[in-house]
Design an enzyme around this catalytic site. Sequence first.
Site, PDB file in Angstrom:
ATOM      1  N   LYS A  13      -0.223  10.101   0.871  1.00 39.57           N
ATOM      2  CA  LYS A  13      -0.273  11.431   1.491  1.00 39.57           C
ATOM      3  C   LYS A  13       0.894  11.617   2.465  1.00 39.57           C
ATOM      4  O   LYS A  13       1.233  10.688   3.197  1.00 39.57           O
ATOM      5  CB  LYS A  13      -1.586  11.593   2.267  1.00 39.57           C
ATOM      6  CG  LYS A  13      -2.789  11.725   1.385  1.00 39.57           C
ATOM      7  CD  LYS A  13      -4.003  12.028   2.231  1.00 39.57           C
ATOM      8  CE  LYS A  13      -5.225  12.058   1.333  1.00 39.57           C
ATOM      9  NZ  LYS A  13      -6.452  11.806   2.066  1.00 39.57           N
ATOM     10  N   THR A  24       0.308 -10.494 -10.452  1.00 38.30           N
ATOM     11  CA  THR A  24      -0.707 -10.476  -9.388  1.00 38.30           C
ATOM     12  C   THR A  24      -1.910  -9.653  -9.848  1.00 38.30           C
ATOM     13  O   THR A  24      -1.859  -8.946 -10.861  1.00 38.30           O
ATOM     14  CB  THR A  24      -0.145  -9.841  -8.111  1.00 38.30           C
ATOM     15  OG1 THR A  24       0.194  -8.484  -8.409  1.00 38.30           O
ATOM     16  CG2 THR A  24       1.061 -10.588  -7.578  1.00 38.30           C
ATOM     17  N   TYR A  50      -3.031  -7.041  -8.445  1.00 33.56           N
ATOM     18  CA  TYR A  50      -2.730  -5.621  -8.398  1.00 33.56           C
ATOM     19  C   TYR A  50      -1.935  -5.181  -9.635  1.00 33.56           C
ATOM     20  O   TYR A  50      -2.186  -4.106 -10.192  1.00 33.56           O
ATOM     21  CB  TYR A  50      -1.972  -5.258  -7.110  1.00 33.56           C
ATOM     22  CG  TYR A  50      -1.975  -3.770  -6.936  1.00 33.56           C
ATOM     23  CD1 TYR A  50      -2.991  -3.139  -6.225  1.00 33.56           C
ATOM     24  CD2 TYR A  50      -1.017  -2.971  -7.554  1.00 33.56           C
ATOM     25  CE1 TYR A  50      -3.038  -1.763  -6.125  1.00 33.56           C
ATOM     26  CE2 TYR A  50      -1.054  -1.602  -7.465  1.00 33.56           C
ATOM     27  CZ  TYR A  50      -2.061  -1.000  -6.747  1.00 33.56           C
ATOM     28  OH  TYR A  50      -2.111   0.364  -6.656  1.00 33.56           O
ATOM     29  N   ASP A  94       0.857  -1.190   0.000  1.00 33.94           N
ATOM     30  CA  ASP A  94       0.000   0.000   0.000  1.00 33.94           C
ATOM     31  C   ASP A  94       0.895   1.242   0.000  1.00 33.94           C
ATOM     32  O   ASP A  94       1.802   1.351   0.827  1.00 33.94           O
ATOM     33  CB  ASP A  94      -0.883  -0.010   1.256  1.00 33.94           C
ATOM     34  CG  ASP A  94      -1.765  -1.252   1.288  1.00 33.94           C
ATOM     35  OD1 ASP A  94      -2.402  -1.545   0.261  1.00 33.94           O
ATOM     36  OD2 ASP A  94      -1.792  -1.938   2.324  1.00 33.94           O
ATOM     37  N   ASP A 106       3.706   0.772  -8.364  1.00 31.89           N
ATOM     38  CA  ASP A 106       3.375   1.574  -9.551  1.00 31.89           C
ATOM     39  C   ASP A 106       3.150   3.018  -9.118  1.00 31.89           C
ATOM     40  O   ASP A 106       2.528   3.792  -9.829  1.00 31.89           O
ATOM     41  CB  ASP A 106       2.122   1.011 -10.247  1.00 31.89           C
ATOM     42  CG  ASP A 106       0.893   1.082  -9.360  1.00 31.89           C
ATOM     43  OD1 ASP A 106       1.028   1.363  -8.158  1.00 31.89           O
ATOM     44  OD2 ASP A 106      -0.222   0.849  -9.880  1.00 31.89           O
TER      45      ASP A 106
HETATM   46  C1  LIG Z   1      -2.082  -3.248  -2.702  1.00 32.83           C
HETATM   47  S1  LIG Z   1      -2.278  -4.838  -1.992  1.00 32.83           S
HETATM   48  C2  LIG Z   1      -1.253  -5.865  -3.044  1.00 32.83           C
HETATM   49  C3  LIG Z   1      -1.584  -7.319  -2.924  1.00 32.83           C
HETATM   50  C4  LIG Z   1      -0.759  -8.295  -3.784  1.00 32.83           C
HETATM   51  N1  LIG Z   1       0.630  -8.307  -3.401  1.00 32.83           N
HETATM   52  C5  LIG Z   1      -0.874  -7.974  -5.253  1.00 32.83           C
HETATM   53  O1  LIG Z   1       0.147  -7.581  -5.859  1.00 32.83           O
HETATM   54  O2  LIG Z   1      -1.975  -8.129  -5.817  1.00 32.83           O
HETATM   55  C6  LIG Z   1      -1.280  -4.711  -0.504  1.00 32.83           C
HETATM   56  C7  LIG Z   1      -1.453  -5.895   0.433  1.00 32.83           C
HETATM   57  O3  LIG Z   1      -0.532  -5.767   1.529  1.00 32.83           O
HETATM   58  C8  LIG Z   1      -1.172  -6.142   2.727  1.00 32.83           C
HETATM   59  N2  LIG Z   1      -0.470  -5.477   3.832  1.00 32.83           N
HETATM   60  C9  LIG Z   1      -0.483  -4.156   4.134  1.00 32.83           C
HETATM   61  N3  LIG Z   1       0.254  -3.914   5.228  1.00 32.83           N
HETATM   62  C10 LIG Z   1       0.771  -5.121   5.633  1.00 32.83           C
HETATM   63  C11 LIG Z   1       1.590  -5.531   6.717  1.00 32.83           C
HETATM   64  N4  LIG Z   1       2.036  -4.645   7.620  1.00 32.83           N
HETATM   65  N5  LIG Z   1       1.905  -6.833   6.836  1.00 32.83           N
HETATM   66  C12 LIG Z   1       1.452  -7.739   5.919  1.00 32.83           C
HETATM   67  N6  LIG Z   1       0.663  -7.413   4.859  1.00 32.83           N
HETATM   68  C13 LIG Z   1       0.324  -6.120   4.728  1.00 32.83           C
HETATM   69  C14 LIG Z   1      -2.625  -5.690   2.524  1.00 32.83           C
HETATM   70  O4  LIG Z   1      -3.552  -6.356   3.381  1.00 32.83           O
HETATM   71  C15 LIG Z   1      -2.849  -6.014   1.045  1.00 32.83           C
HETATM   72  O5  LIG Z   1      -3.337  -7.341   0.852  1.00 32.83           O
END
Ligand SMILES: C[S@@+](CC[C@H](N)C(=O)[O-])C[C@H]1O[C@@H](n2cnc3c(N)ncnc32)[C@H](O)[C@@H]1O
Length: 224
Positions: free
Chosen positions: A133, A203, A205, A129, A165
Amino acid sequence: MYNHDLNNIPKFHGRRKGRKLSKSNQLALKIGDRYLIDKEDFKDVFLCKKNIILEIGFGDGENLINSAKQNSNFFYIGADPFLNTTAQCLNKILFHNLRNVLIWPDDVRKILELFPYNSISEIKILFPDPWPKKKHHNRRLIQKEFIEKIHQILKPKGTITISTDHDILKNWLLEKFQNYRKFEWMVRSSKDWRLRPPDCFQTKYELKSIAKKRKPSWFIFEKQ
Ligand SMILES: C[S@@+](CC[C@H](N)C(=O)[O-])C[C@H]1O[C@@H](n2cnc3c(N)ncnc32)[C@H](O)[C@@H]1O
């Protein structure tokens, strides 16, 4: 060397639960709980002689599951606090009857202290993520303390692959890794960061990102 100090864990700000789980995902959470790793299980994982790969934020599990299917000689640990994706991933693990994956269904920062030093061969973080901001930059996963910790737990010459990205996150992570200096950015030409590395699977995403005409970047840092 273990350090069980689990204090000072940053608060998690992402989503923990989304839409109602489908029946099959509810079932996967019940019958797949043997694939959920507990803090007490960690020491047993490291008794196995296999290379251990940690994927942080596995989402729907495309990369985690396909990697585990293709590389039965490696052992995978996936971490993601989002219940829906954990259920989805357990469903796939059960379907393929995988024996080389465990899931930590929570914030990865809660378990980093449990990994012995020099124990992990590779870490993958695909599209974390971005928290774009400025007022939210402390919510980003890639921070100095996080980089210090993963440097300890990676084996010498172990790598971390991160894709994004998002320009703000791209510049942020490059700056953080370059300031740390104990990682080398594995780059020879622009192809190295514009193309998905051959050992990563596409993936959900990444597909979304391409559909929106964004350009993913891929960074590999090696522990020095
Ligand atoms: C934008 S999504 C991308 C998911 C996947 N890697 C993809 O490329 O489709 C980010 C993922 O990271 C996980 N995430 C965020 N913070 C995390 C943390 N501190 N520990 C483990 N996972 C985390 C979220 O729950 C989410 O599933």
